[in-house]
Scaffold this motif. Structure first.
Motif, short mmCIF file in Angstrom:
data_model
loop_
_atom_site.label_atom_id
_atom_site.label_comp_id
_atom_site.label_asym_id
_atom_site.label_seq_id
_atom_site.Cartn_x
_atom_site.Cartn_y
_atom_site.Cartn_z
N ASP A 1 0.82 -1.22 0.00
CA ASP A 1 0.00 0.00 0.00
C ASP A 1 0.85 1.27 0.00
O ASP A 1 2.08 1.21 -0.06
CB ASP A 1 -0.97 0.00 1.19
N GLY A 2 0.18 2.41 0.06
CA GLY A 2 0.86 3.71 0.10
C GLY A 2 0.84 4.29 1.50
O GLY A 2 0.70 3.56 2.48
N ALA A 3 0.94 5.59 1.60
CA ALA A 3 1.10 6.25 2.90
C ALA A 3 -0.21 6.32 3.69
O ALA A 3 -1.22 6.76 3.17
CB ALA A 3 1.63 7.67 2.68
N MET A 4 -0.15 5.88 4.94
CA MET A 4 -1.29 6.03 5.84
C MET A 4 -1.43 7.49 6.28
O MET A 4 -2.51 8.07 6.26
CB MET A 4 -1.11 5.11 7.06
N GLY A 5 -0.30 8.11 6.66
CA GLY A 5 -0.33 9.49 7.15
C GLY A 5 -0.87 10.47 6.14
O GLY A 5 -1.66 11.37 6.47
N THR A 6 -0.46 10.31 4.88
CA THR A 6 -0.94 11.19 3.81
C THR A 6 -2.46 11.12 3.70
O THR A 6 -3.14 12.14 3.53
CB THR A 6 -0.30 10.77 2.46
N MET A 7 -3.00 9.92 3.81
CA MET A 7 -4.45 9.74 3.70
C MET A 7 -5.17 10.28 4.94
O MET A 7 -6.24 10.89 4.82
CB MET A 7 -4.78 8.26 3.51
N LEU A 8 -4.59 10.08 6.11
CA LEU A 8 -5.25 10.56 7.34
C LEU A 8 -5.31 12.09 7.39
O LEU A 8 -6.23 12.66 7.98
CB LEU A 8 -4.53 10.00 8.58
N GLN A 9 -4.33 12.74 6.77
CA GLN A 9 -4.33 14.21 6.74
C GLN A 9 -5.59 14.75 6.05
O GLN A 9 -6.08 15.84 6.38
CB GLN A 9 -3.08 14.73 6.04
N ARG A 10 -6.14 13.97 5.14
CA ARG A 10 -7.33 14.40 4.40
C ARG A 10 -8.57 14.49 5.30
O ARG A 10 -9.52 15.19 4.99
CB ARG A 10 -7.62 13.44 3.25
N TYR A 11 -8.55 13.75 6.40
CA TYR A 11 -9.68 13.80 7.33
C TYR A 11 -9.67 15.06 8.20
O TYR A 11 -10.66 15.38 8.83
CB TYR A 11 -9.66 12.56 8.24
N GLN B 1 -10.67 6.41 16.01
CA GLN B 1 -11.31 6.59 14.69
C GLN B 1 -11.10 5.34 13.83
O GLN B 1 -10.59 5.41 12.71
CB GLN B 1 -10.70 7.81 13.97
N PRO B 2 -11.50 4.17 14.34
CA PRO B 2 -11.23 2.92 13.61
C PRO B 2 -11.85 2.87 12.22
O PRO B 2 -11.32 2.25 11.30
CB PRO B 2 -11.81 1.82 14.52
N LYS B 3 -13.00 3.55 12.06
CA LYS B 3 -13.69 3.56 10.75
C LYS B 3 -12.80 4.20 9.68
O LYS B 3 -12.70 3.70 8.55
CB LYS B 3 -15.01 4.32 10.88
N ALA B 4 -12.13 5.29 10.05
CA ALA B 4 -11.25 5.97 9.09
C ALA B 4 -10.08 5.09 8.70
O ALA B 4 -9.69 5.02 7.52
CB ALA B 4 -10.74 7.28 9.71
N ILE B 5 -9.51 4.39 9.69
CA ILE B 5 -8.37 3.50 9.40
C ILE B 5 -8.81 2.39 8.44
O ILE B 5 -8.12 2.08 7.46
CB ILE B 5 -7.81 2.89 10.71
N ALA C 1 -9.13 -0.06 2.92
CA ALA C 1 -9.99 -0.51 1.82
C ALA C 1 -9.66 0.23 0.52
O ALA C 1 -9.65 -0.37 -0.56
CB ALA C 1 -11.45 -0.30 2.19
N LYS C 2 -9.36 1.52 0.62
CA LYS C 2 -9.03 2.30 -0.58
C LYS C 2 -7.76 1.76 -1.25
O LYS C 2 -7.67 1.72 -2.47
CB LYS C 2 -8.86 3.77 -0.22
#
Length: 334
Positions: A16-26, A56-60, A65-66
């Motif tokens: 996969d790619g970056a988790m942090g990059t995606m979490l910043q979008r939230y 925030q388990p739903k976001a993780i 999934a993405k």
């Protein structure tokens, strides 16, 4: 489900790619990080991404999934800082087992859902074990070169707790990643071997170092070949590099690994180098174009993305590598 060792012989796997990059979008704020459970915690918690597995388990799960939807075969657990050493910054050392266990559980649930949907493309969970924020082989104090902020044994104990929780939560393999100090990595690998012996299990291990600058060395001063030799006494699934550099700068270092090891080789570079604002500008097409050199030269068995990468980057990489054969491994991984 098919063992990852067998799948690795058939095709190039996508991480996969970056988790942090995606979490910043939230755009989570302090209250979001705290959730109800930690609303009265007496220390600031914003920025503790690992904690989001509890609050925030739903976001993780959505991020995982993405990446699977984009074509990833392997996702990493949200546990990059999941040791007592790193969690001391937030005074959350006592939560380490739970953080790792729950993170692995979230990832495994999503992975299983995708595997059921596409049985011919099994999805795997890599328990992410980051480098900690301390270094065992260098002093943080220029006036006291002999001082060490952490000992090998302290690291071993911390990593052992993390490894046990990641395995208990359902991780299929363990990823010791972003290694800037090989002594830290050796402590992690020693701890994993202890757990394997005690439990009578043989969980696959990925090892991924980080080349920190144009000199082609890790922060603790090792070249790619020296790094490889340092960890070659441990039976591993893959060895590789991630972070720090963009895809094209990693090529010569991957070439060294590919010619010197019989293990699998992995790479998950950044989306280029950060701009003046610390952001990553490299498009999915640009990044995939550079990774094409990896697969044309037969350098890799697993490839993915680190800082700045998104599902769009992983989709472009997955589409590219599907047309190429994996690098031949000499060491039997079964």
């Amino acid at each position: 489900m098919k063992d990852i060792r067998a799948v690795l012989k058939e095709r190039i796997l996508v991480l996969d790619g970056a988790m942090g990059t995606m979490l910043q979008r939230y755009k989570f704020n302090e209250n979001d990080f705290r959730g109800e459970r930690f609303k009265d915690w007496e220390h600031p918690l914003q920025g503790n991404n690992d904690l989001l597995s509890l609050t925030q388990p739903k976001a993780i799960a959505e991020v995982h999934a993405k990446y699977f939807e984009a074509g990833a075969d392997i996702i990493e657990t949200n546990t990059f800082s999941g040791t007592t050493i790193a969690m001391a910054d937030y005074h959350m050392e006592d939560l380490v087992y739970e953080l790792n266990y729950e993170s692995a559980k979230i990832a495994k649930k999503v992975a299983d859902e995708f595997t059921v949907r596409e049985p011919n493309k099994p999805r795997f969970v890599a328990g992410s074990m980051g480098p900690t924020n301390k270094t065992a082989s260098m002093s943080p104090d220029v006036n006291d070169p002999g001082f060490r902020a952490v000992s090998f044994d302290e690291l071993r104990i911390a990593y052992k707790q993390q490894a046990e929780a990641l395995i208990d939560g359902g991780s299929d393999l363990l990823l010791v990643e972003t290694i800037f100090d090989t002594l830290n990595a050796k402590a992690a690998l020693f701890a994993i071997e202890e757990v394997k012996d005690e439990r009578g299990i043989d969980i696959p291990i990925m090892v991924s170092g980080t080349i920190t600058d144009a000199s082609g060395r890790t922060l603790s001063g090792q070249t790619a070949e020296a790094f490889l030799i340092s960890i070659s006494h441990i039976p591993i699934l893959t060895v590789g590099f991630n972070c720090a550099l963009g895809a094209n700068q990693l090529v010569p270092h991957l070439e060294v690994l590919a010619t010197k090891t019989g293990y699998g080789v992995s790479a998950h570079p950044n989306a280029g180098l950060p701009n003046a604002f610390g952001e990553y500008d490299e498009s999915p097409e640009q990044m995939a174009g550079q990774i094409k050199e990896y697969v044309e030269k037969g350098l890799v068995n697993i490839v993915g993305g680190c800082c700045g990468t998104t599902p769009s980057h992983i989709k472009a990489i997955a589409e590219l590598v599907s047309e190429y054969q994996p690098r031949k491994m000499v060491v039997e991984t079964e």
